[in-house]
Scaffold this motif. Structure first.
Motif, short mmCIF file in Angstrom:
data_model
loop_
_atom_site.label_atom_id
_atom_site.label_comp_id
_atom_site.label_asym_id
_atom_site.label_seq_id
_atom_site.Cartn_x
_atom_site.Cartn_y
_atom_site.Cartn_z
N ASN A 51 0.81 -1.22 0.00
CA ASN A 51 0.00 0.00 0.00
C ASN A 51 0.85 1.28 0.00
OD1 ASN A 51 -2.44 -1.52 0.20
ND2 ASN A 51 -2.10 -1.75 2.40
N VAL A 52 2.17 1.11 0.15
CA VAL A 52 3.08 2.25 0.18
C VAL A 52 3.56 2.57 -1.23
CG1 VAL A 52 5.25 3.17 1.10
CG2 VAL A 52 3.83 1.63 2.50
N LYS A 53 3.51 3.83 -1.61
CA LYS A 53 3.97 4.24 -2.94
C LYS A 53 5.42 3.83 -3.15
CE LYS A 53 4.38 8.32 -5.94
NZ LYS A 53 3.76 7.67 -7.11
N HIS A 54 5.74 3.44 -4.37
CA HIS A 54 7.08 2.97 -4.71
C HIS A 54 8.15 3.99 -4.30
CE1 HIS A 54 10.17 0.79 -6.80
NE2 HIS A 54 10.42 1.80 -7.64
N GLU A 55 9.18 3.49 -3.65
CA GLU A 55 10.34 4.27 -3.20
C GLU A 55 10.01 5.23 -2.05
OE1 GLU A 55 12.11 6.08 -6.64
OE2 GLU A 55 13.14 4.22 -7.21
N LYS A 56 8.87 5.05 -1.42
CA LYS A 56 8.52 5.82 -0.22
C LYS A 56 8.54 4.89 0.99
CE LYS A 56 7.91 9.64 -2.46
NZ LYS A 56 8.83 10.81 -2.26
N SER A 57 8.62 5.47 2.17
CA SER A 57 8.77 4.66 3.38
C SER A 57 7.50 4.62 4.24
CB SER A 57 9.92 5.20 4.23
OG SER A 57 9.65 6.54 4.63
N TYR A 58 6.45 5.31 3.82
CA TYR A 58 5.23 5.33 4.63
C TYR A 58 4.05 5.71 3.76
CZ TYR A 58 4.91 10.40 4.29
OH TYR A 58 4.76 11.69 3.79
N PHE A 59 2.85 5.48 4.28
CA PHE A 59 1.65 6.10 3.72
C PHE A 59 0.82 6.65 4.88
CE2 PHE A 59 -0.33 1.84 4.36
CZ PHE A 59 -1.50 2.22 4.99
N ARG A 60 -0.03 7.61 4.55
CA ARG A 60 -0.92 8.21 5.54
C ARG A 60 -2.24 8.56 4.88
NH1 ARG A 60 -2.32 13.30 7.86
NH2 ARG A 60 -2.53 13.20 10.15
N LEU A 61 -3.33 8.17 5.54
CA LEU A 61 -4.68 8.52 5.11
C LEU A 61 -5.32 9.34 6.22
CD1 LEU A 61 -5.78 4.98 3.83
CD2 LEU A 61 -4.84 6.85 2.46
N ALA A 62 -5.79 10.52 5.88
CA ALA A 62 -6.45 11.38 6.86
C ALA A 62 -7.86 11.68 6.36
CB ALA A 62 -5.66 12.67 7.05
N SER A 63 -8.81 11.70 7.28
CA SER A 63 -10.20 11.92 6.87
C SER A 63 -10.99 12.61 7.98
CB SER A 63 -10.86 10.58 6.53
OG SER A 63 -10.88 9.73 7.67
N ILE A 64 -12.03 13.30 7.55
CA ILE A 64 -12.99 13.90 8.47
C ILE A 64 -14.38 13.40 8.09
CG2 ILE A 64 -14.05 16.04 9.30
CD1 ILE A 64 -11.39 17.45 8.76
N TRP A 65 -15.09 12.90 9.08
CA TRP A 65 -16.43 12.36 8.88
C TRP A 65 -17.41 13.14 9.75
CZ3 TRP A 65 -16.88 7.66 5.92
CH2 TRP A 65 -15.65 7.12 5.53
N THR A 66 -18.66 13.22 9.32
CA THR A 66 -19.68 13.90 10.13
C THR A 66 -20.84 12.95 10.42
OG1 THR A 66 -20.78 14.78 8.16
CG2 THR A 66 -19.13 16.18 9.22
N SER A 67 -21.37 13.10 11.63
CA SER A 67 -22.54 12.35 12.05
C SER A 67 -23.30 13.19 13.06
CB SER A 67 -22.13 11.02 12.68
OG SER A 67 -23.25 10.32 13.15
N ASN A 68 -24.58 13.43 12.78
CA ASN A 68 -25.41 14.25 13.67
C ASN A 68 -24.74 15.59 13.97
OD1 ASN A 68 -27.32 12.13 13.89
ND2 ASN A 68 -26.09 11.17 15.52
N ASN A 69 -24.22 16.21 12.92
CA ASN A 69 -23.59 17.54 13.00
C ASN A 69 -22.32 17.56 13.84
OD1 ASN A 69 -25.62 18.82 11.40
ND2 ASN A 69 -26.96 18.87 13.21
N GLU A 70 -21.78 16.40 14.13
CA GLU A 70 -20.51 16.33 14.83
C GLU A 70 -19.43 15.75 13.92
OE1 GLU A 70 -20.87 14.15 18.45
OE2 GLU A 70 -22.25 15.58 19.39
N GLU A 71 -18.22 16.28 14.04
CA GLU A 71 -17.11 15.83 13.21
C GLU A 71 -16.21 14.87 13.98
OE1 GLU A 71 -14.83 19.05 11.66
OE2 GLU A 71 -16.26 19.49 10.04
N VAL A 72 -15.72 13.85 13.27
CA VAL A 72 -14.69 12.98 13.83
C VAL A 72 -13.57 12.87 12.81
CG1 VAL A 72 -16.29 11.68 15.27
CG2 VAL A 72 -15.76 10.85 12.98
N LYS A 73 -12.37 12.72 13.32
CA LYS A 73 -11.20 12.60 12.47
C LYS A 73 -10.66 11.17 12.57
CE LYS A 73 -6.56 14.57 11.79
NZ LYS A 73 -5.56 15.54 12.33
#
Length: 362
Positions: free
Chosen positions: A60-82
């Motif tokens: 899942n890591v891009k070629h010649e890179k040492s890490y990956f990171r996925l960041a996201s923000i979701w909402t439920s009942n007008n509240e945000e979670v990261k």
């Protein structure tokens, strides 16, 4: 929950991407190789803590890179979670964070955002590869029962160790009986739990399947799912004892729930032998929607659904029928991909209910 923001860093072929959306329907379009499937897989990863397509993190890591990171923000009942998922290849360290707090056990996250994935290769589940059919029911139950996910991981770990021990017998002619008995005890405990849950949930899926198949296909055939297991007529202990001789001389565990299967039937006849392509497509969609309905009933949370290459196995009429089902309030958000932006626009009749992101290769 609904996804509002997504950022990918060094994930598969994406060096850096970010998206923001407010829509229930979200489409990613572009030529083959632009990374549509990998974006959908990133969304699945954030829900299920691993890739839909492989279990080896370094892939899942891009070629010649040492890490990956996925960041996201979701909402439920007008509240945000990261929600953040990251993997360091050099340290072989993986983290899943919910509002900046890391999970001690990934199983604590699974089921918070129930997810159903439909990918082109799922068609193989109709015809061959019992592993794909087990994957279908395992993903379903794991999102409903954290103990199941933990027992499944434990079973697979011990099975690998037991097989290594059996292989050593083939090579050396001797075996550590106390260690084998220890492995067997763990396999019996976890395997029995897995078997009982698969039997229970396959019955629940079957209860949804028949009516869904009729709705999607318009046909009158009776669609059924049957759970097939070597453990059904024996105790797990008996199965291991009966197969021990064969196990020792083959160097692997020849019987157990890792051999389980699901049989798909139309009017009592095996679909993989006699089903037409149209019947197979309708059956696959019915299975996935049954999975979705079951997750909603159990978790009381509207799932998201991800459909990769939506027109690969479906004609436009089936897509429209599917989308009419997906507009239900039981579904939180729908992510789709296709090579043609205009085809997506035509299916949605240029409606503003969908947001389309056109991708180019990086």
């Amino acid at each position: 929950m609904r996804l509002r923001y997504l950022e990918l860093s060094n994930f598969k072929n994406h060096a850096s991407r970010e998206f923001q959306t407010e829509k229930k329907f979200v489409a990613f379009t572009g030529l083959n190789g632009s990374g549509k499937t990998n974006i959908l897989d990133a969304i699945f990863y954030l829900c299920f803590t691993k890739s839909y397509f492989n279990n080896i993190e370094i892939y899942n890591v891009k070629h010649e890179k040492s890490y990956f990171r996925l960041a996201s923000i979701w909402t439920s009942n007008n509240e945000e979670v990261k929600i953040v998922a990251q993997y360091n290849a050099e340290k072989k360290q993986k983290k899943i964070l919910f509002d900046d707090l890391p999970y001690k056990k990934f199983s604590d996250h699974i089921g918070k955002i129930p997810v159903v994935m439909i990918a082109p290769d799922d068609q193989l589940m109709m015809l061959q590869f019992s592993e794909e059919r087990r994957k279908y029911i395992d993903i379903t139950i794991s999102q409903m029962d954290r103990l199941y996910f933990e027992n499944l991981n434990r079973y697979n770990r011990i099975l690998k160790q037991r097989n290594a021990l059996l292989k050593s017998f083939v090579e050396r002619g001797t075996i550590d009986e106390s260690l084998l008995n220890s492995y067997d005890a763990e396999i019996i405990e976890s395997g029995t739990y897995i078997h009982e849950k698969r039997k229970e949930v396959s019955t629940q899926i079957n209860n949804h399947l028949c009516s869904l198949y009729k709705t999607i296909s318009g046909d009158a055939e009776k669609a059924e799912l049957s759970y097939v297991s070597q453990i059904s007529d024996n105790t797990y202990k008996d199965i291991l004892e009966q197969s021990l001789h064969a196990d020792k001389y083959s160097g692997r565990t020849t019987k157990g729930i890792h051999k389980d299967d699901l049989e798909f039937l139309l009017n009592g006849t095996a679909l993989r032998k006699f089903g037409s392509q149209g019947q197979q497509k309708s059956f696959l969609l019915s299975l996935k929607i049954a999975q979705l309905e079951l997750l909603f009933e159990n978790n009381k949370v509207a799932p998201i659904i991800i459909i990769d290459d939506i027109f690969a196995k479906l004609d436009e009429e089936r897509v429209r029928n599917l989308l009419s089902i997906l507009r239900s309030d039981k579904i939180s958000q729908i992510f789709i991909s296709d090579t043609s932006q205009s085809r997506i626009e035509n299916v949605f009749q240029h409606s503003d209910e969908i947001e389309i992101f056109e991708l180019t290769a990086q």
